[in-house]
Design a protein around this motif. Structure first.
Motif, PDB file in Angstrom:
ATOM      1  N   ALA A 261       0.820  -1.225   0.000  1.00 10.80           N
ATOM      2  CA  ALA A 261       0.000   0.000   0.000  1.00 10.80           C
ATOM      3  C   ALA A 261       0.848   1.268   0.000  1.00 10.80           C
ATOM      4  CB  ALA A 261      -0.961  -0.015   1.188  1.00 10.80           C
ATOM      5  N   PRO A 262       1.837   1.418   0.920  1.00 11.93           N
ATOM      6  CA  PRO A 262       2.638   2.643   0.872  1.00 11.93           C
ATOM      7  C   PRO A 262       3.469   2.786  -0.396  1.00 11.93           C
ATOM      8  CG  PRO A 262       3.527   1.106   2.496  1.00 11.93           C
ATOM      9  CD  PRO A 262       2.195   0.586   2.088  1.00 11.93           C
ATOM     10  N   ALA A 263       3.927   1.655  -0.986  1.00 16.08           N
ATOM     11  CA  ALA A 263       4.692   1.732  -2.233  1.00 16.08           C
ATOM     12  C   ALA A 263       3.807   2.223  -3.372  1.00 16.08           C
ATOM     13  CB  ALA A 263       5.281   0.365  -2.569  1.00 16.08           C
ATOM     14  N   ASP A 264       2.567   1.734  -3.415  1.00 19.03           N
ATOM     15  CA  ASP A 264       1.623   2.178  -4.436  1.00 19.03           C
ATOM     16  C   ASP A 264       1.290   3.653  -4.253  1.00 19.03           C
ATOM     17  OD1 ASP A 264      -0.300   1.485  -6.641  1.00 19.03           O
ATOM     18  OD2 ASP A 264      -1.720   2.186  -5.130  1.00 19.03           O
ATOM     19  N   GLU A 265       1.084   4.060  -3.009  1.00 19.17           N
ATOM     20  CA  GLU A 265       0.787   5.470  -2.727  1.00 19.17           C
ATOM     21  C   GLU A 265       1.959   6.364  -3.111  1.00 19.17           C
ATOM     22  OE1 GLU A 265      -0.262   8.397   1.100  1.00 19.17           O
ATOM     23  OE2 GLU A 265      -0.165   6.213   1.343  1.00 19.17           O
ATOM     24  N   LEU A 266       3.167   5.907  -2.819  1.00 19.65           N
ATOM     25  CA  LEU A 266       4.357   6.682  -3.153  1.00 19.65           C
ATOM     26  C   LEU A 266       4.451   6.903  -4.659  1.00 19.65           C
ATOM     27  CD1 LEU A 266       7.048   7.972  -2.232  1.00 19.65           C
ATOM     28  CD2 LEU A 266       8.101   5.725  -2.554  1.00 19.65           C
ATOM     29  N   ASN A 267       4.216   5.866  -5.426  1.00 24.32           N
ATOM     30  CA  ASN A 267       4.277   5.987  -6.886  1.00 24.32           C
ATOM     31  C   ASN A 267       3.209   6.942  -7.401  1.00 24.32           C
ATOM     32  OD1 ASN A 267       5.063   5.469  -9.547  1.00 24.32           O
ATOM     33  ND2 ASN A 267       3.673   3.740  -9.728  1.00 24.32           N
ATOM     34  N   THR A 268       2.008   6.871  -6.834  1.00 19.63           N
ATOM     35  CA  THR A 268       0.920   7.748  -7.264  1.00 19.63           C
ATOM     36  C   THR A 268       1.240   9.213  -6.973  1.00 19.63           C
ATOM     37  OG1 THR A 268      -0.741   6.016  -6.890  1.00 19.63           O
ATOM     38  CG2 THR A 268      -1.529   8.293  -6.960  1.00 19.63           C
ATOM     39  N   VAL A 269       1.718   9.483  -5.777  1.00 18.83           N
ATOM     40  CA  VAL A 269       2.043  10.863  -5.401  1.00 18.83           C
ATOM     41  C   VAL A 269       3.206  11.386  -6.229  1.00 18.83           C
ATOM     42  CG1 VAL A 269       2.855  12.355  -3.532  1.00 18.83           C
ATOM     43  CG2 VAL A 269       1.154  10.598  -3.057  1.00 18.83           C
ATOM     44  N   GLN A 323      16.344   9.555   0.169  1.00 16.68           N
ATOM     45  CA  GLN A 323      15.748   8.477   0.960  1.00 16.68           C
ATOM     46  C   GLN A 323      15.116   7.416   0.063  1.00 16.68           C
ATOM     47  OE1 GLN A 323      15.835   7.953   4.270  1.00 16.68           O
ATOM     48  NE2 GLN A 323      17.207   9.704   4.442  1.00 16.68           N
ATOM     49  N   ILE A 324      14.383   7.866  -0.949  1.00 16.00           N
ATOM     50  CA  ILE A 324      13.716   6.915  -1.841  1.00 16.00           C
ATOM     51  C   ILE A 324      14.747   6.077  -2.595  1.00 16.00           C
ATOM     52  CG2 ILE A 324      12.285   6.717  -3.911  1.00 16.00           C
ATOM     53  CD1 ILE A 324      10.755   9.153  -2.941  1.00 16.00           C
ATOM     54  N   GLY A 325      15.823   6.721  -3.036  1.00 16.27           N
ATOM     55  CA  GLY A 325      16.874   5.987  -3.720  1.00 16.27           C
ATOM     56  C   GLY A 325      17.470   4.905  -2.845  1.00 16.27           C
ATOM     57  N   PHE A 326      17.655   5.222  -1.564  1.00 15.26           N
ATOM     58  CA  PHE A 326      18.214   4.251  -0.625  1.00 15.26           C
ATOM     59  C   PHE A 326      17.279   3.062  -0.451  1.00 15.26           C
ATOM     60  CE2 PHE A 326      18.247   2.687   3.789  1.00 15.26           C
ATOM     61  CZ  PHE A 326      19.517   2.139   3.835  1.00 15.26           C
ATOM     62  N   PHE A 327      16.004   3.345  -0.210  1.00 17.53           N
ATOM     63  CA  PHE A 327      15.050   2.257   0.006  1.00 17.53           C
ATOM     64  C   PHE A 327      14.791   1.470  -1.274  1.00 17.53           C
ATOM     65  CE2 PHE A 327      13.594   5.157   3.514  1.00 17.53           C
ATOM     66  CZ  PHE A 327      14.193   4.417   4.523  1.00 17.53           C
ATOM     67  N   LYS A 343       6.287  -6.439  -7.101  1.00 15.24           N
ATOM     68  CA  LYS A 343       5.355  -5.346  -7.396  1.00 15.24           C
ATOM     69  C   LYS A 343       5.642  -4.106  -6.554  1.00 15.24           C
ATOM     70  CE  LYS A 343       0.507  -4.090  -7.817  1.00 15.24           C
ATOM     71  NZ  LYS A 343      -0.919  -4.548  -7.701  1.00 15.24           N
ATOM     72  N   PRO A 344       5.757  -4.226  -5.203  1.00 12.00           N
ATOM     73  CA  PRO A 344       6.056  -3.012  -4.431  1.00 12.00           C
ATOM     74  C   PRO A 344       7.396  -2.380  -4.798  1.00 12.00           C
ATOM     75  CG  PRO A 344       6.129  -4.967  -3.030  1.00 12.00           C
ATOM     76  CD  PRO A 344       5.504  -5.378  -4.313  1.00 12.00           C
ATOM     77  N   VAL A 345       8.391  -3.217  -5.100  1.00  9.54           N
ATOM     78  CA  VAL A 345       9.696  -2.680  -5.509  1.00  9.54           C
ATOM     79  C   VAL A 345       9.563  -1.948  -6.840  1.00  9.54           C
ATOM     80  CG1 VAL A 345      11.997  -3.313  -6.305  1.00  9.54           C
ATOM     81  CG2 VAL A 345      11.094  -4.300  -4.205  1.00  9.54           C
ATOM     82  N   LYS A 346       8.755  -2.479  -7.736  1.00  9.64           N
ATOM     83  CA  LYS A 346       8.528  -1.825  -9.020  1.00  9.64           C
ATOM     84  C   LYS A 346       7.913  -0.445  -8.826  1.00  9.64           C
ATOM     85  CE  LYS A 346       6.156  -2.474 -13.453  1.00  9.64           C
ATOM     86  NZ  LYS A 346       5.280  -3.377 -14.247  1.00  9.64           N
ATOM     87  N   ASN A 347       6.962  -0.332  -7.885  1.00  8.57           N
ATOM     88  CA  ASN A 347       6.334   0.963  -7.607  1.00  8.57           C
ATOM     89  C   ASN A 347       7.315   1.952  -6.985  1.00  8.57           C
ATOM     90  OD1 ASN A 347       3.679   0.652  -8.556  1.00  8.57           O
ATOM     91  ND2 ASN A 347       3.068  -0.491  -6.740  1.00  8.57           N
ATOM     92  N   ILE A 348       8.151   1.468  -6.083  1.00  6.51           N
ATOM     93  CA  ILE A 348       9.150   2.345  -5.465  1.00  6.51           C
ATOM     94  C   ILE A 348      10.146   2.834  -6.511  1.00  6.51           C
ATOM     95  CG2 ILE A 348      11.041   2.464  -3.796  1.00  6.51           C
ATOM     96  CD1 ILE A 348       9.506   0.463  -2.066  1.00  6.51           C
ATOM     97  N   ALA A 350       9.627   3.134  -9.734  1.00  7.68           N
ATOM     98  CA  ALA A 350       8.926   4.067 -10.622  1.00  7.68           C
ATOM     99  C   ALA A 350       8.821   5.438  -9.964  1.00  7.68           C
ATOM    100  CB  ALA A 350       7.540   3.527 -10.958  1.00  7.68           C
ATOM    101  N   ALA A 351       8.528   5.451  -8.667  1.00  6.03           N
ATOM    102  CA  ALA A 351       8.451   6.717  -7.941  1.00  6.03           C
ATOM    103  C   ALA A 351       9.789   7.439  -7.975  1.00  6.03           C
ATOM    104  CB  ALA A 351       8.017   6.474  -6.498  1.00  6.03           C
ATOM    105  N   ALA A 352      10.865   6.689  -7.813  1.00  7.75           N
ATOM    106  CA  ALA A 352      12.195   7.289  -7.860  1.00  7.75           C
ATOM    107  C   ALA A 352      12.468   7.906  -9.226  1.00  7.75           C
ATOM    108  CB  ALA A 352      13.255   6.245  -7.523  1.00  7.75           C
ATOM    109  N   ARG A 353      12.040   7.225 -10.297  1.00  2.61           N
ATOM    110  CA  ARG A 353      12.240   7.777 -11.642  1.00  2.61           C
ATOM    111  C   ARG A 353      11.429   9.054 -11.842  1.00  2.61           C
ATOM    112  NH1 ARG A 353      11.824   2.297 -13.003  1.00  2.61           N
ATOM    113  NH2 ARG A 353       9.676   2.595 -13.747  1.00  2.61           N
ATOM    114  N   HIS A 354      10.178   9.035 -11.405  1.00  2.35           N
ATOM    115  CA  HIS A 354       9.338  10.236 -11.524  1.00  2.35           C
ATOM    116  C   HIS A 354       9.995  11.421 -10.818  1.00  2.35           C
ATOM    117  CE1 HIS A 354       6.078   8.249 -13.463  1.00  2.35           C
ATOM    118  NE2 HIS A 354       5.708   7.518 -12.422  1.00  2.35           N
ATOM    119  N   LEU A 355      10.446  11.177  -9.596  1.00  4.88           N
ATOM    120  CA  LEU A 355      11.022  12.265  -8.806  1.00  4.88           C
ATOM    121  C   LEU A 355      12.359  12.731  -9.369  1.00  4.88           C
ATOM    122  CD1 LEU A 355      10.177  11.112  -5.171  1.00  4.88           C
ATOM    123  CD2 LEU A 355       9.153  12.991  -6.444  1.00  4.88           C
TER     124      LEU A 355
END
Length: 380
Positions: A261-269, A323-327, A343-348, A350-355
């Motif tokens: 859930a938090p990984a999905d939320e992170l990617n969405t935000v 922080q996101i890069g580390f995690f 799946k959660p790693v994929k979302n994290i 993706a979030a790192a790439r967006h940011l």
């Protein structure tokens, strides 16, 4: 397609057109993207823009054609602001081009937008653009469209068109450089059209939303960090206790479930944050250009708060990205332990790439903001 009211064609001085657009690198290796960009845009200049201008006695020049000695950045800004006409090739939404275009919109002077079909930035879609394709017939057609636009403008004057986003209606008013002068019979400003402060308020509101996005990113990152540390400790304990692989798999699966859930939320935000960044980029660059052209003692408190907000937002974003890069790295290593984590790693990731892409652009805003703030102090 054209923003402003008239070209000073009655003057004895020849009219000047400055061409804004990607330049590329003439010294790059043959076949490289930089060299191809140079040759393509030089061809557009020589085959389309320059001939169209020459037909009406207008001298066209690109940034790499400026021959005077001096600071090239300052010269480009002067050409952008002072030229009688600007033709801007907005293909690909090049950040430098959008920044220079924002400066031009401040003046309210004639501006023609052109762009390669399929390569037009959506954030200036409200302004008509002459589109071209890389074929001889289409390039000839684009040249004729520019000729027609210039001819109509010289004959009838150019109707004032609302520039992209931030600078809508900026030069309509009663100042000496207004696009519509008092008593000229020109088009009056709509009572409901936004003014400069209204537009800055829109930007500030969007920056507030971006700040909220970054707070959400930071909060979600903390949650992911806590879950990751807890899972790491549990796995270490299981390993030290020589627990069977099945027990460790259960622990990893439990970690993946809580992480989902938090990984999905992170990617969405992060995705929302990046989209907002793209939408605001040209407007914020134009706003920074306006502040730069305003003497420091005339900027007002709102401009200072705007600059400070850009710098604070950049600092928060850089910290969150670290922080996101580390995690992302830690979780990626753990994902090799089980398919549950993919799946959660994929979302994290993706979030790192967006940011990463968004924060690079934000860093340019903040760099300019710091330059403007530091330039306010007394010179020694």
């Amino acid at each position: 397609m054209i923003t402003s009211q008239t070209l000073p064609h009655e003057s004895d001085q020849p009219l000047k057109c400055f061409v804004v657009g990607p330049i590329g690198d003439p010294h790059a290796a043959h076949g490289s993207p930089e060299r191809e960009s140079y040759e393509h845009h030089l061809g557009i200049f020589e085959q389309v823009i320059a001939p169209a201008c020459e037909k009406y006695g207008i001298s066209a020049v690109r940034a790499d054609g400026i021959t005077q000695a001096g600071d090239i950045t300052e010269q480009i800004c002067r050409y952008v602001v002072e030229s009688d006409l600007v033709v801007a090739d907005v293909s690909g939404g090049n950040p430098n081009v959008m920044y220079e275009l924002g400066l031009r919109h401040i003046t309210g002077k004639p501006t023609i937008h052109i762009g390669e079909a399929g390569q037009l930035p959506f954030d200036i879609a409200s302004i008509r653009t002459i589109r071209y394709q890389r074929t001889r017939s289409h390039l000839a057609g684009a040249r004729k469209e520019i000729e027609s636009a210039v001819e109509a403008g010289l004959r009838d004057g150019f109707g004032l068109l609302t520039p992209a986003r931030v600078l809508r209606g900026l030069q309509v008013g009663d100042g000496p450089d207004s696009a519509v002068e008092p008593g000229s019979g020109g088009k009056e400003e709509d009572e409901d059209s936004p003014g400069l402060l209204d537009d800055f308020a829109v930007i500030e509101g969007e920056l507030d939303e971006m700040t909220a996005d970054m707070e959400a990113v930071a909060k979600t990152t903390e949650t992911i960090g806590a879950l990751t540390r807890q899972s790491s400790i549990e796995l270490i304990d299981l390993t030290q206790a020589s627990a069977p692989a099945s027990a460790r798999l259960v622990a990893v699966a439990r970690y993946a479930e809580t992480l989902s859930a938090p990984a999905d939320e992170l990617n969405t935000v992060a995705s929302t944050f990046a989209e907002r960044m793209v939408m605001l980029d040209s407007g914020i660059r134009a706003a920074l250009g306006l502040i730069e052209m305003t003497p420091p003692d005339e900027r007002g408190e709102g401009a200072e708060q705007f600059l400070e907000q850009l710098m604070a937002l950049d600092e928060a974003a850089q910290e969150a990205l670290t922080q996101i890069g580390f995690f992302s790295t830690s979780a990626a290593a753990m994902s090799r332990l089980s398919r549950h984590l993919r799946k959660p790693v994929k979302n994290i990731s993706a979030a790192a790439r967006h940011l990463t892409s968004a924060i690079a652009r934000m860093g340019e805003w903040a760099s300019k903001a710091r330059e403007l703030v530091q330039g306010q102090g007394p010179t020694v």
